[in-house]
Design a protein around this motif. Structure first.
Motif, PDB file in Angstrom:
ATOM      1  N   ASN A 121       0.711  -1.210  -0.131  1.00 60.46           N
ATOM      2  CA  ASN A 121      -0.058  -0.098   0.102  1.00 60.46           C
ATOM      3  C   ASN A 121       1.011   1.343   0.189  1.00 60.46           C
ATOM      4  O   ASN A 121       0.551   2.399  -0.617  1.00 60.46           O
ATOM      5  CB  ASN A 121      -0.866   0.117   1.239  1.00 60.46           C
ATOM      6  CG  ASN A 121      -2.299  -0.397   0.924  1.00 60.46           C
ATOM      7  OD1 ASN A 121      -3.169   0.135   0.311  1.00 60.46           O
ATOM      8  ND2 ASN A 121      -2.534  -1.759   1.139  1.00 60.46           N
ATOM      9  N   CYS A 122       1.957   1.432   0.668  1.00 64.18           N
ATOM     10  CA  CYS A 122       2.893   2.175   0.708  1.00 64.18           C
ATOM     11  C   CYS A 122       4.013   2.442  -0.212  1.00 64.18           C
ATOM     12  O   CYS A 122       4.408   3.551  -0.453  1.00 64.18           O
ATOM     13  CB  CYS A 122       3.646   2.066   2.144  1.00 64.18           C
ATOM     14  SG  CYS A 122       2.627   2.434   3.619  1.00 64.18           S
ATOM     15  N   THR A 123       4.131   1.491  -1.158  1.00 64.03           N
ATOM     16  CA  THR A 123       5.052   1.548  -2.322  1.00 64.03           C
ATOM     17  C   THR A 123       4.375   1.701  -3.729  1.00 64.03           C
ATOM     18  O   THR A 123       4.977   1.947  -4.611  1.00 64.03           O
ATOM     19  CB  THR A 123       5.799   0.307  -2.317  1.00 64.03           C
ATOM     20  OG1 THR A 123       4.889  -1.022  -2.706  1.00 64.03           O
ATOM     21  CG2 THR A 123       6.628   0.102  -1.192  1.00 64.03           C
ATOM     22  N   GLU A 124       2.950   1.586  -3.716  1.00 64.85           N
ATOM     23  CA  GLU A 124       2.305   1.767  -5.031  1.00 64.85           C
ATOM     24  C   GLU A 124       2.414   3.222  -5.699  1.00 64.85           C
ATOM     25  O   GLU A 124       2.893   3.293  -6.830  1.00 64.85           O
ATOM     26  CB  GLU A 124       0.591   1.351  -4.938  1.00 64.85           C
ATOM     27  CG  GLU A 124      -0.166   1.204  -6.121  1.00 64.85           C
ATOM     28  CD  GLU A 124       0.225  -0.058  -6.860  1.00 64.85           C
ATOM     29  OE1 GLU A 124      -0.445   0.108  -8.087  1.00 64.85           O
ATOM     30  OE2 GLU A 124       1.004  -0.957  -6.750  1.00 64.85           O
ATOM     31  N   GLN A 135      13.207  -0.844  -5.028  1.00 64.78           N
ATOM     32  CA  GLN A 135      14.119  -1.021  -3.757  1.00 64.78           C
ATOM     33  C   GLN A 135      13.976   0.375  -2.984  1.00 64.78           C
ATOM     34  O   GLN A 135      13.627   0.474  -1.852  1.00 64.78           O
ATOM     35  CB  GLN A 135      15.352  -1.265  -4.319  1.00 64.78           C
ATOM     36  CG  GLN A 135      16.301  -1.126  -3.084  1.00 64.78           C
ATOM     37  CD  GLN A 135      17.808  -1.361  -3.423  1.00 64.78           C
ATOM     38  OE1 GLN A 135      18.141  -1.996  -4.474  1.00 64.78           O
ATOM     39  NE2 GLN A 135      18.864  -1.238  -2.515  1.00 64.78           N
ATOM     40  N   ASP A 136      13.959   1.511  -3.810  1.00 66.86           N
ATOM     41  CA  ASP A 136      14.083   2.859  -3.087  1.00 66.86           C
ATOM     42  C   ASP A 136      12.367   3.013  -2.567  1.00 66.86           C
ATOM     43  O   ASP A 136      12.584   3.418  -1.199  1.00 66.86           O
ATOM     44  CB  ASP A 136      14.121   3.898  -4.083  1.00 66.86           C
ATOM     45  CG  ASP A 136      15.574   3.999  -4.593  1.00 66.86           C
ATOM     46  OD1 ASP A 136      16.490   3.521  -3.644  1.00 66.86           O
ATOM     47  OD2 ASP A 136      15.853   4.591  -5.437  1.00 66.86           O
ATOM     48  N   ALA A 137      11.515   2.602  -3.161  1.00 70.31           N
ATOM     49  CA  ALA A 137      10.201   2.894  -2.783  1.00 70.31           C
ATOM     50  C   ALA A 137       9.955   1.718  -1.460  1.00 70.31           C
ATOM     51  O   ALA A 137       9.236   2.387  -0.468  1.00 70.31           O
ATOM     52  CB  ALA A 137       8.792   2.235  -3.485  1.00 70.31           C
ATOM     53  N   MET A 177       4.276   9.837  -0.319  1.00 72.02           N
ATOM     54  CA  MET A 177       4.633  10.659  -1.523  1.00 72.02           C
ATOM     55  C   MET A 177       5.169  11.930  -1.198  1.00 72.02           C
ATOM     56  O   MET A 177       5.272  12.613  -2.250  1.00 72.02           O
ATOM     57  CB  MET A 177       3.003  10.913  -2.075  1.00 72.02           C
ATOM     58  CG  MET A 177       2.338   9.488  -2.499  1.00 72.02           C
ATOM     59  SD  MET A 177       2.827   8.885  -3.919  1.00 72.02           S
ATOM     60  CE  MET A 177       2.592   9.801  -5.221  1.00 72.02           C
ATOM     61  N   ARG A 178       5.664  12.066  -0.179  1.00 75.36           N
ATOM     62  CA  ARG A 178       6.629  13.131   0.113  1.00 75.36           C
ATOM     63  C   ARG A 178       5.754  14.380  -0.069  1.00 75.36           C
ATOM     64  O   ARG A 178       6.404  15.283  -0.758  1.00 75.36           O
ATOM     65  CB  ARG A 178       7.850  13.296  -0.544  1.00 75.36           C
ATOM     66  CG  ARG A 178       8.833  12.406  -0.027  1.00 75.36           C
ATOM     67  CD  ARG A 178       9.622  12.385   1.137  1.00 75.36           C
ATOM     68  NE  ARG A 178      10.559  11.571   1.512  1.00 75.36           N
ATOM     69  CZ  ARG A 178      10.593  10.517   1.967  1.00 75.36           C
ATOM     70  NH1 ARG A 178       9.516   9.841   2.626  1.00 75.36           N
ATOM     71  NH2 ARG A 178      11.796   9.939   2.504  1.00 75.36           N
ATOM     72  N   PRO A 179       4.483  14.508   0.433  1.00 70.96           N
ATOM     73  CA  PRO A 179       3.771  15.783   0.400  1.00 70.96           C
ATOM     74  C   PRO A 179       4.328  17.040   1.213  1.00 70.96           C
ATOM     75  O   PRO A 179       4.797  16.728   2.280  1.00 70.96           O
ATOM     76  CB  PRO A 179       2.305  15.300   0.773  1.00 70.96           C
ATOM     77  CG  PRO A 179       2.583  14.420   1.913  1.00 70.96           C
ATOM     78  CD  PRO A 179       3.793  13.737   1.436  1.00 70.96           C
ATOM     79  N   LYS A 180       3.966  17.981   0.798  1.00 72.64           N
ATOM     80  CA  LYS A 180       4.036  19.155   1.546  1.00 72.64           C
ATOM     81  C   LYS A 180       3.080  19.626   2.572  1.00 72.64           C
ATOM     82  O   LYS A 180       3.237  20.558   3.562  1.00 72.64           O
ATOM     83  CB  LYS A 180       4.471  20.491   0.951  1.00 72.64           C
ATOM     84  CG  LYS A 180       5.808  20.145  -0.014  1.00 72.64           C
ATOM     85  CD  LYS A 180       6.082  21.636  -0.840  1.00 72.64           C
ATOM     86  CE  LYS A 180       7.530  21.500  -1.843  1.00 72.64           C
ATOM     87  NZ  LYS A 180       8.028  22.386  -2.497  1.00 72.64           N
ATOM     88  N   VAL A 181       1.958  19.216   2.127  1.00 76.00           N
ATOM     89  CA  VAL A 181       0.594  19.725   2.963  1.00 76.00           C
ATOM     90  C   VAL A 181       0.019  18.211   3.033  1.00 76.00           C
ATOM     91  O   VAL A 181      -0.075  17.410   2.081  1.00 76.00           O
ATOM     92  CB  VAL A 181      -0.376  20.189   2.145  1.00 76.00           C
ATOM     93  CG1 VAL A 181      -1.590  20.822   2.925  1.00 76.00           C
ATOM     94  CG2 VAL A 181       0.505  21.500   1.772  1.00 76.00           C
TER      95      VAL A 181
END
Length: 268
Positions: A121-124, A135-137, A177-181
């Motif tokens: 769920n977190c890598t998709e 690998q990075d994901a 997803m590295r969001p800012k908000v």
């Protein structure tokens, strides 16, 4: 919607800005010329009665709803519009897709992919939307699952997780997803009282350890009081009153705010 003069970026710009934003459904005006600035790293909570426009604010930031008038900016750039010469015109699909990567959202009912493990769920999203290698994901997902206390459940499917565990995975997925908000829509409302604290502590950690800008909608006043820098009380599509939790809960000025808080306190 008419074209608007292009607004330039400024050094003191807020992370999120609603500039005269309106939204109607037929004759029902859900938001009425909303102007609201949210600073970088600030945690703002929206409260108010049903139908006051709270969730519509989040849905517009996620571009799940269009706006009728005004402009929404994220990190100094227009979200709902794009530059065309010296004008701002309504954004096309490509612009919306690109700008939306700045924003993450956690929903009341988790919305995890049931056929994927917590890790998957977190890598998709990072793999398919951001172009990260598997690998990075995976490394990013494991780091985030550790942060929310779910690394030991990385290979479990959502059906085998409790409500609090699902919500913590949902938070990790949004952060991947590295969001800012970050947007939170009633993230504790579907949880049993005894596990609400799990999610509350995760959000507190995000507030204290990460420079994330957060906007939350909740009906849980204790949660809002504990975690917010500022609280906005919405009524009839407008901000009726706003201030720190101490100001708004301790000495609300508006009669409508007083009435709402009295009704909430009576219900609990």
């Amino acid at each position: 919607m008419i074209d608007k003069p292009l607004a330039l970026k400024g050094p003191s710009r807020p992370m999120v800005r609603f500039s005269g934003v309106s939204k109607s459904y037929g004759d029902l005006k859900v938001l009425d010329s909303l102007s609201l600035d949210i600073d970088e790293g600030e945690m703002v909570t929206i409260i108010g009665p049903s139908g006051s426009g709270k969730t519509t604010v989040l849905r517009m930031l996620m571009t799940l709803e269009t706006i009728d008038d005004g402009v929404i900016y994220v990190d100094g750039s227009p979200l709902t519009h794009m530059a065309k010469g010296a004008l701002l015109v309504p954004a096309d699909r490509h612009h919306l897709r690109r700008e939306r990567t700045k924003i993450g959202m956690c929903f009341q009912h988790f919305n995890l992919f049931p056929h994927m493990t917590a890790l998957q769920n977190c890598t998709e999203g990072p793999i398919h939307a951001l172009g990260l290698s598997k690998q990075d994901a995976c490394e990013r997902a494991e780091e985030l699952l550790s942060m929310v206390g779910m690394i030991d459940k990385r290979d479990e499917f959502p059906a085998r997780l409790s409500g609090g565990q699902k919500q913590r995975v949902a938070i990790a997925r949004a952060l991947a997803m590295r969001p800012k908000v970050m947007l939170f829509d009633e993230v504790t409302s579907a949880l049993d009282p005894e596990v609400t604290g799990e999610v509350t502590e995760v959000i507190r950690a995000l507030v204290s350890e990460h420079n994330l800008t957060m906007l939350m909608v909740t009906h849980q006043m204790g949660f809002a009081r504990d975690i917010s820098d500022r609280i906005c009380f919405f009524h009839n599509g407008r901000i009726e009153e706003q201030g720190s939790p101490q100001e708004l809960f301790g000495s609300p000025r508006s009669g409508r705010t007083q009435q709402f808080l009295a009704a909430v306190n009576e219900a609990f």
